[in-house]
Design an enzyme around this catalytic site. Structure first.
Site, PDB file in Angstrom:
ATOM      1  CD  GLU A   1      -3.862  -5.924   3.013  1.00  0.00           C
ATOM      2  OE1 GLU A   1      -4.705  -5.225   3.616  1.00  0.00           O
ATOM      3  OE2 GLU A   1      -2.636  -5.690   3.039  1.00  0.00           O
TER       4      GLU A   1
ATOM      5  CD  GLU B   1      -3.150  -1.034   2.090  1.00  0.00           C
ATOM      6  OE1 GLU B   1      -3.094  -0.225   3.034  1.00  0.00           O
ATOM      7  OE2 GLU B   1      -4.110  -1.798   1.936  1.00  0.00           O
TER       8      GLU B   1
HETATM    9  O1  AHR Z   1      -4.919  -6.010   6.824  1.00  0.00           O
HETATM   10  C1  AHR Z   1      -4.822  -4.909   7.666  1.00  0.00           C
HETATM   11  C2  AHR Z   1      -4.182  -3.708   7.012  1.00  0.00           C
HETATM   12  O2  AHR Z   1      -5.020  -3.229   5.997  1.00  0.00           O
HETATM   13  C3  AHR Z   1      -2.878  -3.958   6.315  1.00  0.00           C
HETATM   14  O3  AHR Z   1      -1.804  -3.843   7.171  1.00  0.00           O
HETATM   15  C4  AHR Z   1      -2.829  -2.892   5.277  1.00  0.00           C
HETATM   16  O4  AHR Z   1      -2.134  -3.302   4.137  1.00  0.00           O
HETATM   17  C5  AHR Z   1      -4.278  -2.572   5.005  1.00  0.00           C
HETATM   18  O5  AHR Z   1      -4.510  -1.203   5.071  1.00  0.00           O
END
Ligand code: AHR
Length: 500
Positions: free
Chosen positions: A291, A172
Site C-alpha cells: 500500500e 495492518e
Molecule cells: O487503503 C486504504 C486503507 O489504508 C486500507 O484498508 C488499510 O490497510 C490502510 O490503512
C-alpha cells in the site's frame, strides 16, 4: 541549475519484477460498487463490470491487484461472497461503516482480473478469523477438485482452479483501528500457523507477512523483528504501507517524502536480514510494498465526514489529486525501483475511486486522475534491470529533510528490447534543470521520445468536467551525443526519456 548523473550498464541494482507495478482494490467506498462493478451502467458487460474502467486499467498495465482488503478483510467472511447472489447475506461492514451486499466476491473478482489482464493477490482475514477460514479459501481457490471446498467452487461454475499465487496473511495487524488488532507476538504465532497450513494445501503459493502500517508506528521496526522471528521460514515477503499528505501546503517538504519511504525500505531490509542472520538461514525474504500513495485530500477537505454511515455505497477517500501529488508519486515510483533488488511487489493503493488513479461517475464517465500518468509510464516502460544512479545534483533543505537532491532519477534497461528508459523528476519549483546523463557501456543509442509531465499550476487536477486538464506531452528537450544524454527537465516536472 545543472546536474550530472552517471549510469553504467554494469551497475545493476536488480531485475525489476513486474509485480512492483501492482495495485489494490478493497471493498471500501466506491472502489467495487459503482467503481469496477455497476450492472446498470451503459458500459457494463454481462457480469456487471464497467468496460470503460477495464480499459483504463488495461492501459495502466497493472500485473497484480490486491483484494479484498485492507481493513475490510479483518471482518470479512469469504463464504458470504460465493454461490447464488440472491442468497448472499448483507452484512454490517465495520471497517468503513457501510452495508456490504456481497454481490462481488472471490469468483467475480477473479473474472474481473482476467478481463483487466491482471492477477489476484488475495488477503486472508486474520482479524476475526484464522487458520481454518484461510486454509478453506486456498482449497476453494486452488485445489483441483474432489474435496468439499474445491467441489463447491466447481458447483459455482469454475471447473478449473483459480491458481492464485500470492496471499497476504492479514492486514495492518499492528494498528488499533484494525478489527482483531494483535501484538507482534500474537500475530506472529497466528501468521506462522496459518502460513504453514495454507502451504500444506498448496505448496506453490507465496505468502506475505503483514509488516508495519507505516514507519511512524510506535512498534516499528520491533514488529517486523518479532513477526519474522516467528514466520521467517514460512513466508516469502513482508509488507510495508505508507501514505503521504500535504495539508500544510509545504510543497518542497512534501515532494521530499520519498526519501523517508526509502529509509523505511532500508530499515525493513536490515530487519529482515538481522532475523536471517539470527536464524542462520540461507533464505531471503523480500518486500511487498503493498500500500503506497498520497492520501489526505478527501479527509482534509471534509468530504469524508459528509458520507453517511451504513449506506450501501459510501463515497469515502475520493481524492481529487492535484499536480504536485503526481510529482511525489513519480518520486515514490523511483524509490521503489531504486530498491528493486528487494522490493519485488508493490501496490499503489488503490485503483478505482478510493485513493485512486481512476475515478468513475455513477452512470457517467470514468477518467484519469493526475497520478495515473507517472504510474502508467513506469508500468509500461520500466522493465528489465534497474540501473544504479550516481547523482550529482544541487540540493535543498526543507522542514523535515536536509540535502534533498532537486533531481530524482532511476533508469531501466530492457535487454530483450535493447531499450533504456530514464525516469527523472525535477523537484525545483522555480527553475529548469540541465542534466547530463552519462550512459557508460551503452553505445549507439538514439532518443526515441522525451515525455514531459508539467503544469502551470501545481494545484491543478483532472475533473469530471475537465478530464484532460493536466496531461503529459511529448517533445521534451533531450539530445544524445555518443553516450552522453543531455536533457532539460522543466521546473517541477516528471520526465520519461526513452532511448533505443
Ligand atoms: O487503503 C486504504 C486503507 O489504508 C486500507 O484498508 C488499510 O490497510 C490502510 O490503512
Amino acid at each position: 541549475k545543472k546536474a550530472k548523473v552517471i549510469y553504467d550498464k554494469e551497475f545493476v541494482i536488480g531485475q525489476v519484477d513486474k509485480r512492483i507495478y501492482g495495485s489494490f482494490l478493497e471493498h471500501m467506498g466506491r472502489a467495487i460498487y459503482t467503481g469496477i462493478y455497476e450492472p446498470d451502467h451503459p458500459q457494463a458487460d454481462e457480469m456487471g463490470f464497467r468496460k470503460d474502467v477495464l480499459e483504463l486499467v488495461r492501459q495502466l498495465n497493472v500485473p497484480i491487484v490486491r483484494y479484498p482488503g485492507g481493513n475490510f478483510v479483518s471482518g470479512y467472511n469469504w463464504e458470504d461472497g460465493i454461490g447464488p447472489k440472491e442468497k448472499r447475506p448483507r452484512r454490517l461492514e465495520l471497517a468503513w461503516r457501510a452495508i456490504e451486499t456481497n454481490e462481488v466476491g472471490v469468483n467475480e473478482f477473479v473474472e474481473w482480473a482476467k478481463r483487466a489482464n491482471t492477477s489476484v493477490m488475495m488477503t486472508v482475514n486474520l482479524g476475526t478469523r484464522g487458520i481454518d477460514a484461510a486454509r478453506n479459501l486456498v482449497e476453494y481457490c486452488n485445489f483441483p477438485g474432489g474435496t468439499y471446498y474445491s467441489d463447491l467452487r466447481r458447483q459455482h461454475g469454475y471447473q478449473q482452479p483459480h491458481n492464485i499465487k500470492v496471499w497476504c496473511l492479514g492486514n495492518e495487524m499492528d494498528g488499533d483501528w484494525q478489527i482483531g488488532h494483535k501484538t507482534a507476538y500474537e500475530y506472529g504465532r497466528l501468521a506462522r500457523e496459518t502460513a504453514k497450513v495454507m502451504k500444506w494445501v498448496d505448496p506453490s503459493i507465496e505468502l506475505v507477512a503483514a509488516g508495519s502500517s507505516g514507519p511512524k508506528m510506535p512498534t516499528f521496526p520491533e514488529w517486523e523483528a518479532i513477526v519474522l522471528d516467528h514466520t521467517y521460514d514460512v513466508v516469502d515477503y513482508v509488507s510495508l504501507h505508507v501514505y503521504y499528505g500535504n495539508p500544510e501546503k509545504d510543497t518542497k517538504n512534501f515532494v521530499a517524502k520519498s526519501l523517508e519511504m526509502e529509509e523505511f525500505i532500508k530499515t525493513v531490509i536490515s530487519t529482515i536480514d538481522y532475523v536471517k542472520a539470527k536464524k542462520r538461514s540461507k533464505k531471503v525474504v523480500n518486500i511487498s510494498f503493498d500500500e503506497w500513495n498520497v492520501w489526505y485530500h478527501a479527509h482534509t477537505e471534509g468530504k469524508d465526514q459528509k458520507a453517511e454511515p451504513w449506506a450501501l455505497v459510501r463515497p469515502i477517500a475520493e481524492e481529487d489529486y492535484v499536480f504536485e501529488d503526481a510529482i511525489l508519486v513519480g518520486c515514490m515510483l523511483i524509490a521503489l525501483l531504486k530498491h528493486c533488488d528487494r522490493v519485488k511487489m508493490a501496490c499503489m493503493a488503490q485503483l478505482v475511486n478510493v485513493i485512486a488513479p481512476i475515478t468513475t461517475v455513477k452512470g457517467g464517465i470514468a477518467y484519469r486522475q493526475v497520478i495515473y500518468y507517472p504510474f502508467m509510464h513506469a508500468a509500461n516502460f520500466g522493465h528489465g534491470v534497474a540501473l544504479l544512479p550516481k547523482i550529482n545534483s544541487p540540493k535543498y533543505d526543507s522542514k523535515d529533510f536536509t540535502d534533498v537532491p532537486y533531481i530524482e532519477t532511476v533508469a531501466t534497461y530492457n535487454e530483450e528490447k535493447d531499450e533504456i528508459t530514464v525516469f527523472a523528476v525535477n523537484r525545483d519549483l522555480e527553475e529548469e534543470m540541465k542534466v547530463e546523463f552519462k550512459l557508460d557501456g551503452f553505445e549507439g543509442f538514439e532518443v526515441v521520445e522525451h515525455i514531459v509531465y508539467e503544469s502551470d499550476d501545481i494545484y491543478k487536477g483532472n475533473t469530471q468536467d475537465k478530464p484532460d486538464n493536466v496531461v503529459p506531452h511529448k517533445g521534451g528537450n533531450s539530445k544524445i551525443e555518443g553516450n552522453v544524454l543531455t536533457s532539460i527537465l522543466p521546473k517541477f516536472s516528471w520526465n520519461v526519456i526513452r532511448l533505443k
